[in-house]
Design a protein around this motif. Structure first.
Motif, mmCIF file in Angstrom:
data_model
loop_
_atom_site.group_PDB
_atom_site.id
_atom_site.type_symbol
_atom_site.label_atom_id
_atom_site.label_comp_id
_atom_site.label_asym_id
_atom_site.label_seq_id
_atom_site.Cartn_x
_atom_site.Cartn_y
_atom_site.Cartn_z
ATOM 1 N N ASP A 54 0.821 -1.208 0.000
ATOM 2 C CA ASP A 54 0.000 0.000 0.000
ATOM 3 C C ASP A 54 0.857 1.261 0.000
ATOM 4 O O ASP A 54 0.323 2.372 0.043
ATOM 5 C CB ASP A 54 -0.948 0.015 1.198
ATOM 6 C CG ASP A 54 -0.215 0.121 2.535
ATOM 7 O OD1 ASP A 54 1.016 -0.123 2.567
ATOM 8 O OD2 ASP A 54 -0.867 0.447 3.542
ATOM 9 N N GLY A 82 -8.454 -7.246 -2.568
ATOM 10 C CA GLY A 82 -9.300 -6.184 -3.080
ATOM 11 C C GLY A 82 -10.649 -6.734 -3.494
ATOM 12 O O GLY A 82 -10.884 -7.938 -3.486
ATOM 13 N N ASP A 118 -16.486 -2.562 -6.201
ATOM 14 C CA ASP A 118 -17.601 -1.863 -5.565
ATOM 15 C C ASP A 118 -18.880 -2.646 -5.801
ATOM 16 O O ASP A 118 -19.124 -3.161 -6.900
ATOM 17 C CB ASP A 118 -17.755 -0.454 -6.148
ATOM 18 C CG ASP A 118 -16.645 0.476 -5.695
ATOM 19 O OD1 ASP A 118 -16.005 0.189 -4.663
ATOM 20 O OD2 ASP A 118 -16.421 1.499 -6.372
ATOM 21 N N TYR A 169 -13.862 -10.678 -1.275
ATOM 22 C CA TYR A 169 -12.491 -10.171 -1.373
ATOM 23 C C TYR A 169 -11.662 -11.189 -2.140
ATOM 24 O O TYR A 169 -11.777 -12.386 -1.906
ATOM 25 C CB TYR A 169 -11.870 -9.964 0.015
ATOM 26 C CG TYR A 169 -12.228 -8.649 0.646
ATOM 27 C CD1 TYR A 169 -13.416 -8.506 1.362
ATOM 28 C CD2 TYR A 169 -11.382 -7.553 0.540
ATOM 29 C CE1 TYR A 169 -13.750 -7.298 1.946
ATOM 30 C CE2 TYR A 169 -11.710 -6.345 1.134
ATOM 31 C CZ TYR A 169 -12.891 -6.219 1.832
ATOM 32 O OH TYR A 169 -13.225 -5.013 2.415
ATOM 33 N N ASN A 180 -8.103 -1.425 -14.177
ATOM 34 C CA ASN A 180 -8.055 -0.485 -13.062
ATOM 35 C C ASN A 180 -7.068 -0.825 -11.954
ATOM 36 O O ASN A 180 -6.870 -0.014 -11.048
ATOM 37 C CB ASN A 180 -9.458 -0.322 -12.465
ATOM 38 C CG ASN A 180 -10.415 0.338 -13.441
ATOM 39 O OD1 ASN A 180 -10.268 1.501 -13.788
ATOM 40 N ND2 ASN A 180 -11.390 -0.428 -13.926
ATOM 41 N N ASP A 222 -2.023 0.024 -6.586
ATOM 42 C CA ASP A 222 -3.032 1.076 -6.480
ATOM 43 C C ASP A 222 -4.170 0.680 -7.419
ATOM 44 O O ASP A 222 -3.998 -0.160 -8.306
ATOM 45 C CB ASP A 222 -2.426 2.422 -6.885
ATOM 46 C CG ASP A 222 -3.356 3.585 -6.586
ATOM 47 O OD1 ASP A 222 -4.303 3.389 -5.806
ATOM 48 O OD2 ASP A 222 -3.147 4.677 -7.140
ATOM 49 N N ARG A 257 -8.030 2.134 -9.363
ATOM 50 C CA ARG A 257 -9.085 3.107 -9.629
ATOM 51 C C ARG A 257 -10.431 2.421 -9.457
ATOM 52 O O ARG A 257 -10.553 1.217 -9.657
ATOM 53 C CB ARG A 257 -8.965 3.654 -11.059
ATOM 54 C CG ARG A 257 -7.676 4.416 -11.317
ATOM 55 C CD ARG A 257 -7.546 4.810 -12.778
ATOM 56 N NE ARG A 257 -7.527 3.642 -13.671
ATOM 57 C CZ ARG A 257 -7.063 3.661 -14.908
ATOM 58 N NH1 ARG A 257 -6.584 4.783 -15.416
ATOM 59 N NH2 ARG A 257 -7.074 2.567 -15.657
ATOM 60 N N ALA A 258 -11.440 3.209 -9.106
ATOM 61 C CA ALA A 258 -12.795 2.666 -8.986
ATOM 62 C C ALA A 258 -13.206 2.045 -10.334
ATOM 63 O O ALA A 258 -12.814 2.532 -11.391
ATOM 64 C CB ALA A 258 -13.757 3.778 -8.595
ATOM 65 N N PRO A 259 -13.923 0.922 -10.260
ATOM 66 C CA PRO A 259 -14.588 0.339 -9.096
ATOM 67 C C PRO A 259 -13.768 -0.705 -8.346
ATOM 68 O O PRO A 259 -14.325 -1.420 -7.502
ATOM 69 C CB PRO A 259 -15.819 -0.305 -9.702
ATOM 70 C CG PRO A 259 -15.314 -0.803 -11.044
ATOM 71 C CD PRO A 259 -14.347 0.252 -11.514
ATOM 72 N N ARG A 273 -11.374 -1.705 -5.440
ATOM 73 C CA ARG A 273 -10.965 -1.125 -4.167
ATOM 74 C C ARG A 273 -10.044 -2.085 -3.442
ATOM 75 O O ARG A 273 -10.398 -3.245 -3.217
ATOM 76 C CB ARG A 273 -12.172 -0.804 -3.288
ATOM 77 C CG ARG A 273 -11.820 0.059 -2.081
ATOM 78 C CD ARG A 273 -13.019 0.308 -1.178
ATOM 79 N NE ARG A 273 -13.360 -0.853 -0.376
ATOM 80 C CZ ARG A 273 -12.707 -1.209 0.726
ATOM 81 N NH1 ARG A 273 -11.660 -0.515 1.151
ATOM 82 N NH2 ARG A 273 -13.083 -2.276 1.414
#
Length: 295
Positions: free
Chosen positions: A87, A112, A115, A121, A191, A205, A207-209, A211
Motif C-alpha cells: 500500500d 481487493g 464496488d 475479497y 483499473n 493502487d 481506480r474505482a470500481p 478497491r
C-alpha cells in the motif's frame, strides 16, 4: 497493542483450519498464491466472451524468480532492511544478521474487491515462477488489457487466473470455480495498477470500481490488508502487516495457521509480526526482530 520493542509475544502450537481462506492459502506458499474471499457474484447474465486468442505453445510463460532479495545494511551484528508494503507504507526491519531474513526473499500480498461486492475479497499474490508457475505447461487463454492475461485454472475447484505484469513482478488473482463474468475481469484488468520502488518493492493502487483493502482491514475475522511474506514453503515464513492498534489477540492469519507448524506473533509500532516454522528459529526471530514504522 502497538508500542515498545516487545509489546506482546504469543506462541501457538499447530492447529487445524478455522478460517474461510482455509487450505487454499497453504497452497499459496507451495505453488501459487490464491484467492482470498468468498461470496458470490452479482446476479444477471454475463456478456458473451470474445473468442480466445489461439495459442499452440506456452510462449510468454517464462520462468522467473518473482521474489525480491533486498539488500540489507549492517550495523554491528545486525542487519537492517527498509521495506515497503504494497500500500506504499514503509518500515525499518532490524534483526540479528544470522537470522538471514533478507536471504529468504520477500513477496507482497494484498486483497481487493469490486464496488458492490462487499462480501467478496480476492487476494492478489505473487506466484513463484511467475507465468510458468501459473501456466503449468498449458497455453494462455487470452490477453485481457495491457499486460494482463488470462490463464487456465490451477485446480478443478477453481476458476481462471488473471495474471498482471508490473515489470519485473507478476501478480496473480485466482478466481472461484464459477468465475467472474468477462466485464468484471476487464474492470480488474483496466483499473489495477502497480509501480516498483527504487528498492524493488511492488506498490499496488487501483481506480474505482476496484478497491484495495487498507491496513488493518478484516473480513470475517481475517486480516486482508497489505502484507509482506518472507520465505515460506519448507523455510520459515515471516509475515509483516501494518495494523493500526495492533492486538495479537484479535488477529487471525490463515497463511500462518494453515502451515500447521509452530508459530509465534507480536505487535511492534503498529505492525503485526507472525512467524511459522522450526520452533527455536521462530522464537528467536519474533523475540529479537525490531520494527519501526517510517512512513
Amino acid at each position: 497493542m502497538a508500542g515498545g520493542r516487545y509489546d506482546i509475544i504469543e506462541a501457538r502450537s499447530p492447529r487445524g483450519p478455522r478460517r474461510w481462506i482455509g487450505a487454499a492459502v497453504l497452497a499459496a506458499l507451495l505453488v501459487v498464491p490464491v484467492l482470498v474471499l468468498l461470496a458470490g457474484r452479482e446476479p444477471g447474465a454475463a456478456p458473451p466472451l470474445p473468442p480466445p486468442v489461439p495459442t499452440r505453445t506456452v510462449a510468454g510463460a517464462k520462468e522467473v524468480s518473482n521474489v525480491l532479495y533486498p539488500r540489507p545494511r549492517r550495523r554491528g551484528g545486525r542487519e537492517i532492511l527498509n521495506v515497503v508494503f504494497p500500500d506504499g507504507s514503509a518500515a525499518e526491519v532490524d534483526y540479528p544478521a544470522e537470522l538471514g531474513l533478507a536471504r529468504l526473499g520477500v513477496r507482497p500480498a494484498m486483497t481487493g474487491r469490486l464496488d458492490g461486492e462487499a462480501g467478496t475479497y480476492r487476494q492478489l499474490t505473487v506466484p513463484p515462477g511467475g507465468p510458468a508457475g501459473v501456466a503449468m505447461g498449458r497455453p494462455m487463454i487470452r490477453k485481457l488489457a495491457g499486460q494482463v492475461t488470462l490463464w487456465h485454472p490451477m485446480s478443478p475447484a477453481e476458476g481462471e487466473v488473471l495474471l498482471f505484469a508490473f515489470d519485473p513482478w507478476f501478480v496473480a488473482l485466482r478466481d472461484l470455480k464459477d468465475g467472474m463474468p468477462f466485464e468484471q475481469r476487464m474492470l480488474w484488468a483496466r483499473n489495477l495498477r502497480g509501480r516498483v520502488t527504487k528498492g524493488g518493492y511492488l506498490v499496488l493502487d487501483a481506480r474505482a470500481p476496484v478497491r484495495l483493502a487498507g491496513a488493518g482491514e478484516t473480513f470475517r475475522g481475517e486480516q486482508v490488508g497489505p502484507q509482506l511474506w518472507f520465505g515460506g514453503a519448507r523455510e520459515m515464513l515471516l509475515v509483516l502487516a501494518p495494523v493500526p492498534g495492533c492486538d495479537v489477540a484479535a488477529i487471525e492469519l490463515s497463511v500462518i495457521e494453515q502451515r500447521r507448524r509452530f508459530s509465534a506473533e507480536t505487535c511492534q509500532d503498529g505492525v503485526y509480526v507472525a512467524a511459522s516454522g522450526e520452533r527455536g528459529h521462530v522464537e528467536r526471530t519474533v523475540a529479537e526482530i525490531v520494527i519501526r514504522r517510517t512512513a
